[in-house]
Design a protein around this motif. Structure first.
Motif, PDB file in Angstrom:
ATOM      1  N   SER A  40       6.796  -5.900   6.589  1.00  0.00           N
ATOM      2  CA  SER A  40       5.825  -6.796   7.209  1.00  0.00           C
ATOM      3  C   SER A  40       5.211  -6.062   8.389  1.00  0.00           C
ATOM      4  O   SER A  40       5.899  -5.311   9.094  1.00  0.00           O
ATOM      5  N   GLY A  41       3.922  -6.250   8.608  1.00  0.00           N
ATOM      6  CA  GLY A  41       3.279  -5.609   9.744  1.00  0.00           C
ATOM      7  C   GLY A  41       3.318  -4.091   9.634  1.00  0.00           C
ATOM      8  O   GLY A  41       2.907  -3.507   8.631  1.00  0.00           O
ATOM      9  N   SER A  42       3.875  -3.436  10.655  1.00  0.00           N
ATOM     10  CA  SER A  42       3.888  -1.972  10.691  1.00  0.00           C
ATOM     11  C   SER A  42       5.142  -1.350  10.089  1.00  0.00           C
ATOM     12  O   SER A  42       5.262  -0.125  10.034  1.00  0.00           O
ATOM     13  N   LYS A 101       4.041   0.264   2.534  1.00  0.00           N
ATOM     14  CA  LYS A 101       3.783  -0.658   3.636  1.00  0.00           C
ATOM     15  C   LYS A 101       3.191  -1.941   3.079  1.00  0.00           C
ATOM     16  O   LYS A 101       2.365  -1.906   2.166  1.00  0.00           O
ATOM     17  N   ASP A 117       0.861  -1.179   0.000  1.00  0.00           N
ATOM     18  CA  ASP A 117       0.000   0.000   0.000  1.00  0.00           C
ATOM     19  C   ASP A 117       0.901   1.234   0.000  1.00  0.00           C
ATOM     20  O   ASP A 117       1.890   1.290   0.761  1.00  0.00           O
ATOM     21  N   LYS A 141       0.820  -5.063   2.648  1.00  0.00           N
ATOM     22  CA  LYS A 141      -0.591  -5.316   2.938  1.00  0.00           C
ATOM     23  C   LYS A 141      -0.719  -6.362   4.037  1.00  0.00           C
ATOM     24  O   LYS A 141       0.219  -7.122   4.307  1.00  0.00           O
ATOM     25  N   SER A 142      -1.881  -6.388   4.666  1.00  0.00           N
ATOM     26  CA  SER A 142      -2.116  -7.303   5.777  1.00  0.00           C
ATOM     27  C   SER A 142      -1.818  -8.751   5.378  1.00  0.00           C
ATOM     28  O   SER A 142      -2.278  -9.228   4.346  1.00  0.00           O
ATOM     29  N   GLY A 143      -1.016  -9.426   6.200  1.00  0.00           N
ATOM     30  CA  GLY A 143      -0.689 -10.828   5.955  1.00  0.00           C
ATOM     31  C   GLY A 143       0.481 -11.052   5.018  1.00  0.00           C
ATOM     32  O   GLY A 143       0.874 -12.187   4.788  1.00  0.00           O
ATOM     33  N   THR A 179       4.471 -10.667   3.899  1.00  0.00           N
ATOM     34  CA  THR A 179       5.859 -10.428   4.282  1.00  0.00           C
ATOM     35  C   THR A 179       6.695 -10.519   3.012  1.00  0.00           C
ATOM     36  O   THR A 179       6.658 -11.533   2.310  1.00  0.00           O
TER      37      THR A 179
END
Length: 216
Positions: free
Chosen positions: A149-151, A109, A91, A111-113, A115
């Motif tokens: 990954s993540g934040s 960043k 994103d 996306k969710s899930g 890596t």
């Protein structure tokens, strides 16, 4: 006297007949399967055949088990982790930074899930479809590769106009890709509609202070 002898003879004859009849019945008995249980071996054979069939089904089930295990393993496969970041894995946001030198800051960043790794050091940035809208890399900043990954985030800086005067074209969106040949570039809305002329872009970095684009 004759009468008694005759009676006795009659009894002996009848007794002999009874013995003969019993002997015949005994002799015929074993040949009757319904009376001797001769059908029992057939039931035993049927039971054995049924047991064998069930055993064969069980063996077949056991033989097929590895295939099921393989399916479960495939369903839980995590081989996609650690992959290179494609543009559609990320994103993007673009903000205007006035200080210390005015520029646009790109933030990427996962996306969710997801890596993944930014293993191409410089983003591919362009305005419009023309060759004159492609941002030139200036080689500032940079870490290779950057794990997202993540934040966690990565930054890149864009200077949309490096020329003097009134030349250039206005754009409301910027096209960003993680590599030049990425098939799914992202079109991100800019906070305004700047005039673009000979734009430049920095490398990716996890430090915002390293992505302030300067002309070398």
């Amino acid at each position: 006297m004759r009468s008694r002898l005759a009676t006795r003879s009659t009894r002996l004859v009848l007794a002999a007949a009874v013995v003969t009849a019993l002997a015949a019945t005994t002799a015929c008995g074993p040949e009757d399967p319904s009376e001797t249980g001769a059908a029992a071996p057939s039931d035993s054979t049927s039971s054995s055949a049924s047991t064998s069939a069930e055993g064969a089904e069980g063996d077949k089930g056991e033989a097929e088990a590895p295939s099921g295990d393989k399916g479960d393993s495939a369903a839980g496969d995590k081989s996609g982790y650690g992959q290179s970041c494609g543009t559609n894995d990320l994103d993007f946001t673009v903000t205007w930074e006035a200080q210390p030198i005015s520029h646009y800051l790109v933030t990427a960043k996962a996306k969710s899930g997801i890596t993944c790794y930014l293993d191409v050091n410089t983003p591919n940035v362009s305005f419009g479809s023309g060759a004159d809208g492609v941002a030139s890399p200036v080689g500032q900043g940079g870490e290779d590769p950057i794990k997202l990954s993540g934040s966690s985030v990565a930054y890149a800086g864009i200077n949309v106009k490096t020329t003097d005067g009134e030349g250039g074209k206005q754009f409301e969106n910027v096209i960003i890709a993680t590599s030049e040949d990425d098939p799914n570039p992202a079109e991100v809305e800019l906070p305004d509609a700047p005039t673009v002329d000979k734009p430049i872009v920095t490398n990716w970095s996890t430090k915002r202070g390293e992505v302030i684009p300067r002309i070398a």
